[in-house]
Scaffold this motif. Structure first.
Motif, short mmCIF file in Angstrom:
data_model
loop_
_atom_site.label_atom_id
_atom_site.label_comp_id
_atom_site.label_asym_id
_atom_site.label_seq_id
_atom_site.Cartn_x
_atom_site.Cartn_y
_atom_site.Cartn_z
N UNK A 1 0.92 -1.14 0.05
CA UNK A 1 0.04 -0.11 -0.06
C UNK A 1 0.89 1.17 0.08
N UNK A 2 0.87 2.03 -1.11
CA UNK A 2 1.41 3.40 -1.15
C UNK A 2 0.55 4.45 -0.69
N UNK A 3 1.27 5.47 -0.24
CA UNK A 3 0.37 6.82 0.18
C UNK A 3 0.62 7.51 -1.25
N UNK A 4 -0.50 8.12 -1.84
CA UNK A 4 -0.54 8.82 -2.79
C UNK A 4 0.37 10.02 -2.73
N UNK A 5 1.15 10.29 -3.82
CA UNK A 5 2.06 11.65 -3.82
C UNK A 5 1.00 12.83 -4.15
N UNK A 6 0.98 13.76 -3.20
CA UNK A 6 0.21 15.03 -3.02
C UNK A 6 1.16 16.19 -3.04
N UNK A 7 1.65 16.57 -4.35
CA UNK A 7 2.86 17.63 -3.95
C UNK A 7 2.25 18.95 -3.77
N UNK A 8 3.03 19.71 -3.24
CA UNK A 8 2.69 21.25 -3.30
C UNK A 8 2.66 21.62 -4.73
N UNK A 9 1.68 22.47 -5.24
CA UNK A 9 1.71 22.85 -6.46
C UNK A 9 2.94 23.82 -6.93
N UNK A 10 3.53 24.53 -5.88
CA UNK A 10 4.72 25.07 -6.21
C UNK A 10 6.10 24.21 -5.99
N UNK A 11 5.90 22.94 -5.91
CA UNK A 11 7.41 22.27 -5.89
C UNK A 11 7.02 20.96 -6.86
N UNK B 1 3.44 14.95 -14.15
CA UNK B 1 3.91 15.86 -13.20
C UNK B 1 4.75 15.33 -12.21
N UNK B 2 5.78 15.63 -11.58
CA UNK B 2 6.75 15.08 -10.61
C UNK B 2 6.99 16.07 -9.50
N UNK B 3 7.72 15.52 -8.38
CA UNK B 3 7.96 16.24 -7.21
C UNK B 3 9.30 17.17 -7.83
N UNK B 4 9.51 18.49 -7.51
CA UNK B 4 10.56 19.17 -7.94
C UNK B 4 11.29 19.31 -6.41
N UNK C 1 15.48 12.31 -16.20
CA UNK C 1 15.64 11.18 -15.68
C UNK C 1 14.34 10.86 -14.66
N UNK C 2 14.15 11.56 -13.82
CA UNK C 2 12.95 11.61 -13.02
C UNK C 2 11.50 11.09 -13.87
N UNK C 3 11.59 11.80 -15.09
CA UNK C 3 10.26 11.38 -16.02
C UNK C 3 10.54 9.93 -16.51
N UNK C 4 11.73 9.13 -16.27
CA UNK C 4 11.78 7.69 -17.19
C UNK C 4 12.71 7.94 -18.21
N UNK C 5 13.16 9.15 -18.58
CA UNK C 5 14.11 9.21 -19.54
C UNK C 5 13.60 9.41 -20.87
N UNK C 6 14.13 9.62 -21.85
CA UNK C 6 13.66 10.01 -23.42
C UNK C 6 13.28 8.82 -24.02
N UNK C 7 11.94 9.02 -24.85
CA UNK C 7 11.56 7.98 -25.53
C UNK C 7 12.35 7.65 -26.78
N UNK D 1 12.74 25.36 -12.82
CA UNK D 1 12.03 26.10 -11.84
C UNK D 1 10.75 25.56 -11.41
N UNK D 2 9.89 26.00 -10.21
CA UNK D 2 8.67 25.30 -9.89
C UNK D 2 7.66 25.85 -11.13
N UNK D 3 6.91 24.60 -11.34
CA UNK D 3 5.88 24.52 -12.33
C UNK D 3 6.61 24.70 -13.98
N UNK D 4 7.75 24.57 -13.98
CA UNK D 4 8.29 24.62 -15.41
C UNK D 4 7.58 23.31 -16.30
N UNK D 5 7.55 23.36 -17.55
CA UNK D 5 7.07 22.32 -18.41
C UNK D 5 8.00 21.95 -19.50
#
Length: 532
Positions: A440-450, A463-466, A477-483, A524-528
């Motif tokens: 059982x895992x606790x769902x990741x609920x990040x601060x929208x600014x992080x 989206x991922x934790x910054x 790398x956090x997003x699994x790497x490039x396709x 930076x926070x909320x970069x895409x």
């Protein structure tokens, strides 16, 4: 020797009785027995080895039978050929046949300087190339690369075509904004045109131009001749190869059979990925590649199952233009793994089949239906299913029999030697179902600014934790790497600054060289991050 194939018959064990390929590492990988070092043995010695390992699977007095199916050798063809890479070929061959297997020489390649190198102990020995050549596995055929050669265009190639009246101005009189930069990038992308399957290049306002077999210089002349004189004299047409690609056919037991355009030099995993992947029940150990060589249709065998086990890239021969890949389905729907998603026989046949099998699902690497072994316990079944996943809860494994839970077993405590868990491992019987819980895992609920976002051709868009001082490369790398088909030089980072969008280009190839550390900026926070 590595490259040979053996037909191994184990009495009473249909699953184990198969044709096995000796990999480049000298091993075979038998069902239930695992890795067996085979290269260098004779059939009698190998029979003795397998008999000892399979003792609990065969009756006393039964004899294992082994026979040769074919002799092959693995050879690495390097340098000035069209499709360099590893090939599984006949042990006795000629230089001409080896070059033909690799798609032939590049133009201007020096035939007289080709060498066959063999490792003898710690010494590289040059082998003569006159007449028939007797190969040994891991020989290297070295073909010198020509200093200059003309690359010709094939169907599928991606070209950059710049024509005067279609060209975007590189200079602006006003203060160029990030949006202008984005428009320019989009315009450059529109100048990238793919050669179609018939060898034609379609350019708006110019129509179709047949370019197969031509060089970029020849294509420039053809387009220039079609331009008005004032344009062709004032500015030049530009044609460059962005990426060498080609078409292959993928048929059989895959998600989306069809014709696909892949990178030239790409391997079978790339082709299967783009075609939806092999479906459960596919025989990955017997994939066939149909290829036209020297005017003759030939059929090559590829053991992708062995590559998945070993990760040995020598097993992945390069794909040639217009190859046809066929992925078969097993006769009894999966002699290694089965699921109920694809195969739907009549209900009475399905019921009879499942009653004689055991099923395992949940947090295991290969859930499915398996043949029960004699005196099988829970560990034996987990081994068949390739073990638990990283998020498996081994402290709570259910054994279900006749629609009732007969055991809830704490395998973790048993493996740790906890005294209270000294109970005997559950025995697995025909018709049993085993379920392994997920942790059982606790769902990741990040601060929208992080958080940051990664979209496009990454393996895990979302989206991922910054973290503090996270760079672009760390974020990818956090997003699994490039396709597999990511445009490495055209990555864009979108950032909002004081309510305005700022587009920051990122060249992956330059960033990983280490020569331009300033490219690998902090996120930076909320970069895409957009990966085309």
């Amino acid at each position: 020797a590595p490259g040979d194939s053996l037909d191994i018959l184990v009495p009473g064990q249909k699953e184990m009785s198969q044709i096995y390929d000796i990999g480049p590492d000298g091993n075979i990988y038998m069902v239930a027995l695992g890795k067996i070092h085979t290269a260098g043995l004779d059939l009698l010695s190998l029979t003795k080895t397998i008999t000892e390992m399979a003792d609990k699977y065969i009756q006393k007095g039964d004899k294992i039978l082994i026979r040769f199916v074919e002799h092959k050798r693995y050879i690495h063809i390097q340098g000035g050929v069209r499709y360099a890479g590893w090939y599984r070929t006949d042990p006795v061959t000629t230089l001409e046949e080896l070059l033909e297997n690799a798609g032939g020489l590049l133009s201007e390649a020096n035939y007289s300087q080709i060498k066959l190198i063999r490792k003898v102990g710690d010494v590289d020995k040059e082998i003569g190339l006159a007449g028939p050549i007797v190969l040994e596995s891991n020989d290297v055929l070295f073909v010198p690369m020509p200093l200059e050669y003309s690359k010709t265009i094939d169907a599928g190639d991606l070209l950059f075509v710049s024509i005067p009246h279609r060209r975007v101005s590189l200079y602006r009189t006003d203060d160029s904004s990030s949006t202008d930069s984005s428009d320019f990038v989009q315009e450059l992308k529109r100048n990238q045109i793919e050669v179609d399957t018939n060898g034609y290049l379609y350019i708006p306002n110019f129509g179709h131009i047949y370019v197969r077999g031509l060089t970029t210089e020849q294509i420039v002349r053809i387009i220039s001749d079609k331009l008005p004189k004032y344009l062709s004299r004032a500015e030049t047409v530009e044609v460059n190869i962005v990426e060498k690609k080609h078409y292959v056919n993928v048929f059989g037991h895959v998600g989306s059979p069809g014709r696909y355009n892949i990178q030239e030099g790409g391997n079978i995993q790339e082709a299967l990925t783009i075609s939806g992947g092999a479906i459960d029940g596919s025989v990955l150990s017997n994939i066939r590649i149909q290829r036209v060589l020297g005017g003759r249709l030939r059929q090559l065998k590829l053991n992708l199952y062995q590559f998945i086990i070993t990760g040995d890239s020598r097993l992945l021969t390069p794909l040639h233009e217009n190859d046809t890949i066929f992925v078969p389905i097993t006769e009894n729907f999966g002699n290694i793994k089965r699921t109920l998603d694809v195969w739907r026989p009549p209900a009475e046949r399905l019921e009879q089949d499942v009653k004689s099998k055991v099923r395992i699902f949940g947090a295991v690497n290969n859930p499915g239906i398996y043949e029960p072994g004699e005196k099988m316990n829970l560990i034996d079944l987990l081994v068949l299913a390739s073990g638990g996943t990283d998020d498996a809860d081994l402290s709570k494994i259910l054994v279900i029999r006749n629609e009732k839970i007969v055991s809830t077993f704490n395998l973790k405590a048993w493996l740790d030697g906890v005294e209270e868990a000294a109970a005997e491992l559950p025995k697995i019987e025909n018709g049993d179902t085993v379920y392994v819980y997920f942790v059982m895992k606790k769902e990741f609920e990040p601060d929208e600014n992080k958080i940051f976002f990664a979209i496009g051709n990454v393996r895990g868009p979302g989206f991922y934790k910054l973290y503090d001082q996270m760079t672009v490369l760390q974020a990818l790398a956090t997003a699994g790497g490039l396709g597999p088909f990511a445009k490495l030089e055209n990555i864009m980072i979108i950032r909002m600054v004081e309510g305005k969008q700022e587009n920051i280009p990122f060249n992956y190839n330059k960033a990983i060289q280490g020569k331009y550390p300033e490219l690998n900026i902090f996120i930076s926070p909320r970069d895409t991050i957009v990966v085309p």
